[in-house]
Design an enzyme around this catalytic site. Sequence first.
Site, PDB file in Angstrom:
ATOM      1  N   ARG A  82      -3.052  -6.711   2.684  1.00  0.00           N
ATOM      2  CA  ARG A  82      -1.756  -6.311   2.101  1.00  0.00           C
ATOM      3  C   ARG A  82      -1.581  -6.946   0.721  1.00  0.00           C
ATOM      4  O   ARG A  82      -1.026  -6.313  -0.188  1.00  0.00           O
ATOM      5  CB  ARG A  82      -0.610  -6.700   3.045  1.00  0.00           C
ATOM      6  N   LYS A 184       4.543  -6.245  -1.138  1.00  0.00           N
ATOM      7  CA  LYS A 184       5.294  -7.498  -1.046  1.00  0.00           C
ATOM      8  C   LYS A 184       5.353  -8.133  -2.436  1.00  0.00           C
ATOM      9  O   LYS A 184       4.593  -9.049  -2.761  1.00  0.00           O
ATOM     10  CB  LYS A 184       4.608  -8.418  -0.018  1.00  0.00           C
ATOM     11  N   GLU A 220      14.670  -0.646   6.468  1.00  0.00           N
ATOM     12  CA  GLU A 220      14.401  -1.976   7.023  1.00  0.00           C
ATOM     13  C   GLU A 220      15.481  -2.932   6.547  1.00  0.00           C
ATOM     14  O   GLU A 220      16.475  -2.500   5.973  1.00  0.00           O
ATOM     15  CB  GLU A 220      12.991  -2.444   6.628  1.00  0.00           C
TER      16      GLU A 220
HETATM   17  N1  PLP Z   1       9.809  -6.276   5.674  1.00  0.00           N
HETATM   18  C1  PLP Z   1      10.024  -7.100   4.634  1.00  0.00           C
HETATM   19  C2  PLP Z   1      10.845  -6.613   3.509  1.00  0.00           C
HETATM   20  C3  PLP Z   1       9.484  -8.396   4.644  1.00  0.00           C
HETATM   21  O1  PLP Z   1       9.690  -9.225   3.638  1.00  0.00           O
HETATM   22  C4  PLP Z   1       8.717  -8.806   5.749  1.00  0.00           C
HETATM   23  C5  PLP Z   1       8.107 -10.136   5.776  1.00  0.00           C
HETATM   24  O2  PLP Z   1       6.970 -10.337   5.542  1.00  0.00           O
HETATM   25  C6  PLP Z   1       8.520  -7.909   6.806  1.00  0.00           C
HETATM   26  C7  PLP Z   1       9.081  -6.652   6.734  1.00  0.00           C
HETATM   27  C8  PLP Z   1       7.709  -8.296   7.995  1.00  0.00           C
HETATM   28  O3  PLP Z   1       6.359  -8.271   7.715  1.00  0.00           O
HETATM   29  P1  PLP Z   1       5.331  -9.174   8.517  1.00  0.00           P
HETATM   30  O4  PLP Z   1       5.521  -8.851   9.948  1.00  0.00           O
HETATM   31  O5  PLP Z   1       4.004  -8.759   8.022  1.00  0.00           O
HETATM   32  O6  PLP Z   1       5.675 -10.577   8.217  1.00  0.00           O
HETATM   33  C1  COI Z   2       7.999 -13.264   6.036  1.00  0.00           C
HETATM   34  O1  COI Z   2       8.442 -12.944   7.131  1.00  0.00           O
HETATM   35  O2  COI Z   2       6.913 -13.847   5.902  1.00  0.00           O
HETATM   36  C2  COI Z   2       8.722 -12.994   4.803  1.00  0.00           C
HETATM   37  O3  COI Z   2       8.132 -13.049   3.774  1.00  0.00           O
HETATM   38  C3  COI Z   2      10.131 -12.650   4.866  1.00  0.00           C
HETATM   39  C4  COI Z   2      10.929 -13.467   3.921  1.00  0.00           C
HETATM   40  C5  COI Z   2      12.285 -12.851   3.870  1.00  0.00           C
HETATM   41  C6  COI Z   2      10.993 -14.905   4.316  1.00  0.00           C
END
Ligand code: PLP
Ligand code: COI
Length: 341
Positions: A82, A184, A220
């Site tokens: 990612r 991200k 989201e």
């Molecule tokens: N959506 C957003 C906007 C996020 O910042 C995050 C955090 O990483 C997620 C979803 C969840 O992603 P992950 O499960 O890969 O941490």
């Molecule tokens: C994560 O879950 O790793 C994120 O980056 C989310 C952030 C809002 C802390």
Amino acid sequence: MGKKNIDWANIGFGYQKTDKRYVSNYKNGAWDEGTLTSDDTITISECAGVLQYAQTVFEGLKAYTTEKGQIVIFRPDLNAERLESSASRLEMPVFPKERFIDAVVKTVEANEAYVPPYGSGATLYIRPYMFGSSPVIGVKPAQEYQFRVFTTPVGPYFKGGAKPITIKVSDFDRAAPHGTGHIKAGLNYAMSLHAIVTAHEEGFDENMYLDAATRTKVEETGGANFIFVTKDNKVVTPKSNSILPSITRRSLMTVAKDYLGLEVEEREVTLEEVKDFAECGLCGTAAVISPVGRINDHGKEINFPSGMEEMGPVTKKLYETLTGIQMGRIEAPEGWIKVIK
Ligand code: PLP
Ligand code: COI
């Protein structure tokens, strides 16, 4: 190795400086070999790409202590991939996957004393990131970049841990239809700050963002994807090209299907149908699974049958299975767990 004297059970989701961080610099078209350093500060040009035009991307993953006392990380290969797609979208160089994983492992090893003990309720949050470090004044990509990884011990993202939260349907948009919602990038979070401060001032824990084009579909929150459970126990998650492809959500869909025998659906979810779901949760590395008890849509309340006291039963099973896999209580699918030591 001895652990730091930290009140693990009572830390929140905050930054605490740990001993070592990883740094690698990109110059003349190549990454240097990279190193661990004790220096938690960065000196860059006043005109650096990150400072002027927000050329920065990041990742988030966690290190866990398992029941048997091993230190492990969860699916770091997906974070590496990612970061690659985030970097490409912002015209930044790719930090190779194998090197990404190696940098994460080295940083966790060097901060072993900060990896919270098994059962403490805390974990070590790992933040890899990359930014344009050389000067740019015309709008264009930087020539030089820095990749770093730091760690910080964390507790629950939402105060109250597993207690259901209340969110509001936001009047702000998070991501444009062909924009950057699926990567991200720091810029997505900068533009959400006003929305989250507003939501907090109004007494809500988070925002539900809708699709910017029609404002009828669920996207989201500022930092997590949604999962819903139907009254007949189907697990549903919104499909959209402008949300972050959460690694937690992708893992939960596998857990629901293969471990819990539930039907799963990744599809468009309209705001209109949300009132018909039995359970709602936010999922992400930081959020783990945070149950949502109530959604406020401009004064109109949606109260999920699971209520404001406890996680709904399916959300709870998902939570227990996922955290069981991460903490070594339940056997993980092939390749999900990387043992650090
Ligand atoms: N959506 C957003 C906007 C996020 O910042 C995050 C955090 O990483 C997620 C979803 C969840 O992603 P992950 O499960 O890969 O941490
Ligand atoms: C994560 O879950 O790793 C994120 O980056 C989310 C952030 C809002 C802390």
